[in-house]
Design a protein around this motif. Sequence first.
Motif, PDB file in Angstrom:
ATOM      1  N   ARG A  84      38.458  35.091  29.879  1.00 35.29           N
ATOM      2  CA  ARG A  84      38.112  35.966  31.001  1.00 35.29           C
ATOM      3  C   ARG A  84      36.736  35.612  31.567  1.00 35.29           C
ATOM      4  NH1 ARG A  84      41.281  39.579  27.981  1.00 35.29           N
ATOM      5  NH2 ARG A  84      39.576  40.102  26.563  1.00 35.29           N
ATOM      6  N   ASN A  96      30.930  39.727  39.427  1.00 39.40           N
ATOM      7  CA  ASN A  96      31.463  38.903  38.343  1.00 39.40           C
ATOM      8  C   ASN A  96      30.458  38.745  37.211  1.00 39.40           C
ATOM      9  OD1 ASN A  96      33.848  38.582  39.721  1.00 39.40           O
ATOM     10  ND2 ASN A  96      33.343  36.570  40.544  1.00 39.40           N
ATOM     11  N   GLN A 116      30.262  42.004  35.227  1.00 41.12           N
ATOM     12  CA  GLN A 116      31.401  42.136  34.311  1.00 41.12           C
ATOM     13  C   GLN A 116      31.279  41.155  33.149  1.00 41.12           C
ATOM     14  OE1 GLN A 116      34.825  41.594  36.834  1.00 41.12           O
ATOM     15  NE2 GLN A 116      34.719  43.651  37.674  1.00 41.12           N
ATOM     16  N   ALA A 117      30.765  39.962  33.437  1.00 37.88           N
ATOM     17  CA  ALA A 117      30.562  38.980  32.368  1.00 37.88           C
ATOM     18  C   ALA A 117      29.552  39.497  31.349  1.00 37.88           C
ATOM     19  CB  ALA A 117      30.095  37.651  32.954  1.00 37.88           C
ATOM     20  N   LEU A 166      35.775  34.462  35.449  1.00 37.71           N
ATOM     21  CA  LEU A 166      34.721  35.089  36.247  1.00 37.71           C
ATOM     22  C   LEU A 166      33.707  34.065  36.731  1.00 37.71           C
ATOM     23  CD1 LEU A 166      34.085  38.305  34.105  1.00 37.71           C
ATOM     24  CD2 LEU A 166      35.148  38.211  36.366  1.00 37.71           C
TER      25      LEU A 166
END
Length: 549
Positions: free
Chosen positions: A518, A410, A413-414, A522
């Motif tokens: 988003r 996570n 991706q962040a 996350l």
Amino acid sequence: MLTLLNLLSAIAMLVWGTHIVRTGIMRVYGANLRQVLSSSIEKKPLAFVAGIGVTALVQSSNATALLVSSFVAQGLVGLGPALVIMLGADVGTAIMARVLTFNLSWLSPLLIFVGVILFLSRKQTRVGQMGRVAIGLGLIVLALELIVAAATPITQGYGVKVIFSSLTGDVMLDALIGALFAIISYSSLAAVLLTATLTASGVISLQVALCLVIGANLGSGLLVMLNTSGQNAAGRRVALGSLLFKLLGSALVLPFVSLIAHGMERLPGNTEELVIYFHMFYNLVRCLLQVPLSGPMARLCETWIVDAPSEDPRLRPRHLDVSALDTPSLALANAARETLRMGDVVEHMMILHHEVLHGKRIQAKEVRRLDDDVHVLYTAIKLYLAQIQREDLGEEDSRRWAEIIEMALNLEQAGDIIERMASDVADQSHGVRSSFSSEGLAELDQLHEKLTDNLRLSLSVFLSGDITSAKRLRRAKHRFRILDRRYAHAHVDRLHQQNVQSIETSSLHLALLGDMKRLNSLFCAVAYNALDQDEKDDDRDWEENPRTP
């Protein structure tokens, strides 16, 4: 040839038994041992006793050295206290040498039998791991018996007697041969036992035996140096300090070995026991006298082994200690610490992105660089966790393994989302020279502040697993989504009012709102993991103890 092979196989069994005991103890009590060592560093007597106790548990001062050096390498234990712990470990292994030389032939089959039953029936539980420890102890006791049995016919050989008869007084040569014994057998305990057997059979004199014992202690120090050669400078300093202490003790005792041997010959008891007792008391006296010197020795080791310069330390993981992989609880703790460090980098990216929003476009390059760092850390954590044998993990450790890999994913991706957001803001602002409206920028600032708070709270939940904090994080997620939706509607209202700045930045503004939503999802995912596990625990408790309506 067959006799030599039997001796080598017995030594291999001793090494393997020690490994099994160490890994079993560390899998059950690894986190507790870490706590004991870290809590004992404030006072030297406590650190000394902790070294004795931990070595008695893991059955090897070499194993204790690997454990302590890994803690020093991670900055959990200072070098001075670590050297005191190592002195205690030397005493601990000498005491265990005396304990394991008692007549324990009845104990070996009992430990192996009980251990196999426990390990096979309850493999992934604490009881199963204690069965693993029992197997290892049984193998150690059996290996010691086999070493003595295999060495006896070797000592009767004419060639062996001729070789050892040449050891008649050169203390330096005798000590070097003792060190070679310890290195070849990968255990100072095995070397001491071989020496005692040779002495009892009359192959070598007591004076030569004492030199071999001193050399065996030096050999154990060299083994620690070899095993820690792959660690960073802090970890290698522990091994160097331990070896220097042993060299100092040897230099002080070897000139007086002849006098000590003559004095011990007058003592009652056979020569085999005298060798074992010398090994124990030599280490006890040496280590007690050297405890006050731990501070100066630490400073000397820091002078001799300096930290390697690094142009960008953030590109390298700091806490992923490979030597802890045999201890899942410690390895998972290391991975969790590295994941928290990864979270700190993501938080720094958030701060820089906020500066980009306010016109500091140059910071977008720094955000891109930090995103590369996040990717490096994520890859290192992923590969580190992949080396842990999951089939040996208990239920709790398996759950923690999944939590860490999910949190790291996570955050990775962040980092990608933040890097794209900063790049989009910088590129569009440079391209059309537009800027956000004052109302829109204030809304983005407020969302950014709440998003940063949620990131910090998520890292806290990930570390502690606190249910109250997890519920706070879940509520914060819902409030953020409501606020994000409200600000999206407010932006559309400004478009309706023909706000020029809002029209120019509309696509970018709405894209940022979507990316922030988003990011929030996350960051807050860890809350649901904690709450789901709490509900499962409640269901399990209810099944085990159903309440009567």
